[in-house]
Design an enzyme around this catalytic site. Structure first.
Site, PDB file in Angstrom:
ATOM      1  N   LEU A 380       0.867  -1.170   0.000  1.00 20.98           N
ATOM      2  CA  LEU A 380       0.000   0.000   0.000  1.00 20.98           C
ATOM      3  C   LEU A 380       0.903   1.220   0.000  1.00 20.98           C
ATOM      4  O   LEU A 380       1.968   1.216   0.618  1.00 20.98           O
ATOM      5  CB  LEU A 380      -0.902   0.029   1.236  1.00 20.98           C
ATOM      6  N   ASP A 381       0.498   2.288  -0.704  1.00 19.39           N
ATOM      7  CA  ASP A 381       1.265   3.534  -0.644  1.00 19.39           C
ATOM      8  C   ASP A 381       1.443   3.959   0.810  1.00 19.39           C
ATOM      9  O   ASP A 381       0.587   3.664   1.654  1.00 19.39           O
ATOM     10  CB  ASP A 381       0.537   4.647  -1.397  1.00 19.39           C
ATOM     11  N   MET A 382       2.523   4.656   1.070  1.00 18.34           N
ATOM     12  CA  MET A 382       2.803   5.089   2.437  1.00 18.34           C
ATOM     13  C   MET A 382       1.610   5.834   3.049  1.00 18.34           C
ATOM     14  O   MET A 382       1.263   5.634   4.206  1.00 18.34           O
ATOM     15  CB  MET A 382       4.040   5.989   2.472  1.00 18.34           C
ATOM     16  N   THR A 384      -1.545   5.560   2.227  1.00 15.04           N
ATOM     17  CA  THR A 384      -2.780   4.773   2.214  1.00 15.04           C
ATOM     18  C   THR A 384      -2.825   3.903   3.463  1.00 15.04           C
ATOM     19  O   THR A 384      -1.841   3.267   3.824  1.00 15.04           O
ATOM     20  CB  THR A 384      -2.843   3.881   0.963  1.00 15.04           C
TER      21      THR A 384
END
Length: 534
Positions: A380-382, A384
């Site tokens: 997951l993106d940082m 998110t």
């Protein structure tokens, strides 16, 4: 070119340190300056093309605070316009070497195009293609005839009544037919070779001209790069070739040095003014590839401007990189499920999934402190939050990786969008690829992007002009949901708090709410959910 603020700035404190250009929140002085530039731009509707603009707040002579403005590249066909600082090097000057050599290369392009469309040459090429097609068909028919004749001979040889004389005749027939096929091959080769020779001289001249064009274009680009002699706060000068010599690409990319930020800093240094803060924003029509929205602020690109700004900012007291400051403790992690094979973690926003270049904590590193073989199966993106799947064994990791590759894992994300989505549900198909000059940004590219598909369902439309939505990604491209939400060819409603593709806020309002997969050890279908309220 130095502009005094039209509005009162006496209540705004000067910045303590200069802006870190690759991740920042605009200083209030930069916002004031940008608003004044935008008012100026509003008075020029003829400049409707989308463009990055920049402002640099400076301390001028006698401590006066003002600002400079610049645009990236060319605006309305010009690189010099009133109100804006000039380019570092004016490549459009009529008598300059660049325009003269560019004109000669353009003339060379015209001669190449003329040669490629020469009627006699085109007829020769058509004759060659026709001859090659006829040769292929004739030889194919002959090979089939050889195959059928061989089958008949094999059938005859199996006959008990075959005499020695007949067997000898069959051998002679085989030898004759093979020799005939070789003679046919030679005849067709002679015909095609003759037609090749007719076009060879023309093609040799054409290739020589193309080689000359390539060489002259490369030489012109390098000569141009050497004209961009860029200062820093210490008074040191480097040209673009020197600046990029120690980078991975080694050669400066096209357009290097023509962005707003280098123009602003160069002009300030040339006049002995102290740079205080900087910001860049988009104005005009939206881009069809990048996600750019009018009036939104964006960081400097890392590929094209990164090496340049690292040189030009030397000697200034620059802010620390905000992305390198976030270390979160183990206690922040909420474990939704755990057994001997895997864990499901509810990752908070602001924590990396796996270790990155910066010295920041990650879910994987924190889990490895407890389980040495722990691996994050996906990312997951940082910024998110939500469900992240961690395995404790390499076997489980490989098994779940295959599930992801085969699209057997089901995911549901919840997001709050800045804007109202008109349709209740739908699907977005917008191919994506990395922005080579500004990683990790992604751009839409219908020709060269990788397929990216997202299904969506509107959950709530709010009175404040925002939409709560559920995303069901069918592919797993980097920043897929963020770009599909923000891009004009997607929903054109960026996710609230998206600093890359929208407007920064306290957090990115994107949450991986539901995760469904098959357990690698038991074969049981498992589903987990972590609710959030935006």
């Amino acid at each position: 070119m130095l502009h005094r603020f039209h509005t009162d700035i006496s209540g705004i404190a000067l910045p303590a340190r200069f802006t870190y250009p690759f991740c920042y929140t605009p200083h209030p002085l930069c916002i004031r300056a940008a608003e004044e530039v935008q008012q100026y731009l509003a008075g020029h509707p003829e400049w409707s093309e989308g463009k990055m603009f920049g402002v640099l707040v400076v301390q001028a002579d006698a401590g006066e605070t003002g600002y400079l403005a610049a645009f990236s590249g060319i605006l309305a066909g010009k690189n010099r316009l009133p109100f804006f600082v000039p380019p570092v090097y004016d490549l459009l000057q009529p008598g300059g070497f660049f325009k003269q050599e560019e004109a000669e290369i353009s003339a060379l392009n015209a001669r190449i195009a003329q040669m490629e469309q020469d009627p006699e040459y085109l007829q020769q090429q058509a004759s060659l293609r026709q001859c090659e097609a006829e040769a292929s068909a004739a030889l194919g028919t002959a090979r089939q005839a050889l195959k059928e004749a061989k089958a008949r001979r094999e059938e005859r040889r199996r006959s008990p009544a075959l005499t020695p004389e007949e067997a000898e005749a069959l051998i002679r027939e085989s030898q004759y037919q093979k020799a005939e096929y070789k003679r046919m091959e030679r005849r067709w080769k002679e015909r095609t070779d003759a037609l090749h020779r007719v076009t060879e001289a023309h093609e040799a001249r054409l290739q020589a001209m193309k080689h000359e064009r390539k060489t002259r274009s490369a030489d012109l680009q390098l000569r141009l790069f050497r004209q961009f002699r860029l200062l820093n706060s210490r008074g040191e000068v480097k040209d673009l070739c020197e600046i990029f010599a120690d980078t991975v690409q080694r050669i400066p990319p096209a357009g290097a040095g023509e962005c707003a930020a280098p123009k602003l800093l160069q002009y300030a240094y040339l006049h002995g003014w102290k740079p205080l803060a900087m910001a860049e924003f988009w104005w005009g029509a939206p881009s069809q590839t990048e996600v750019r929205r009018q009036g939104c602020y964006y960081p400097s690109c890392t590929g094209k401007c990164g090496p340049i700004l690292r040189h030009m900012l030397q000697g200034l007291d620059v802010e620390d990189n905000p992305l390198g400051q976030g270390n979160r403790p183990d206690t922040d992690l909420e474990i939704i499920y755990e057994d001997e094979t895997l864990l499901v973690v509810n990752k908070p926003s602001g924590l990396l999934s796996v270790p990155g270049k910066e010295a920041a904590a990650s879910v994987q590193a924190l889990m490895q402190a407890r389980h040495p073989q722990a691996l994050a199966v996906h990312r997951l993106d940082m910024d998110t939050s939500g469900l992240l799947l961690i395995t404790k064994t390499k076997e489980a990791y490989r098994c779940l990786q295959r599930e992801f590759e085969q699209r057997l894992v089901r995911k549901r994300y919840i997001a709050l969008l800045d804007g109202l989505v008109p349709n209740d549900r739908g699907s977005i198909s917008l191919p994506l690829r990395p922005d080579l000059h500004d990683r990790p940004r992604q751009v839409a590219d219908l020709a060269h992007g990788k397929p990216a598909i997202t299904d969506y369902e509107v959950l709530e439309r709010r009175r404040n002009g925002r939409t709560l939505i559920a995303f069901y990604p069918q592919t797993g491209r980097t920043h897929q949901l963020r770009v599909h939400a923000a891009h004009p060819l997607g929903l054109h409603c960026p996710i609230v708090g998206d600093a890359l593709y929208g407007t920064p806020a306290q957090r990115l309002c994107l949450h991986a709410e539901r995760l469904e997969f098959t357990h690698p050890a038991t074969g049981e279908r498992m589903a987990f959910q972590a609710k959030i309220r935006f």
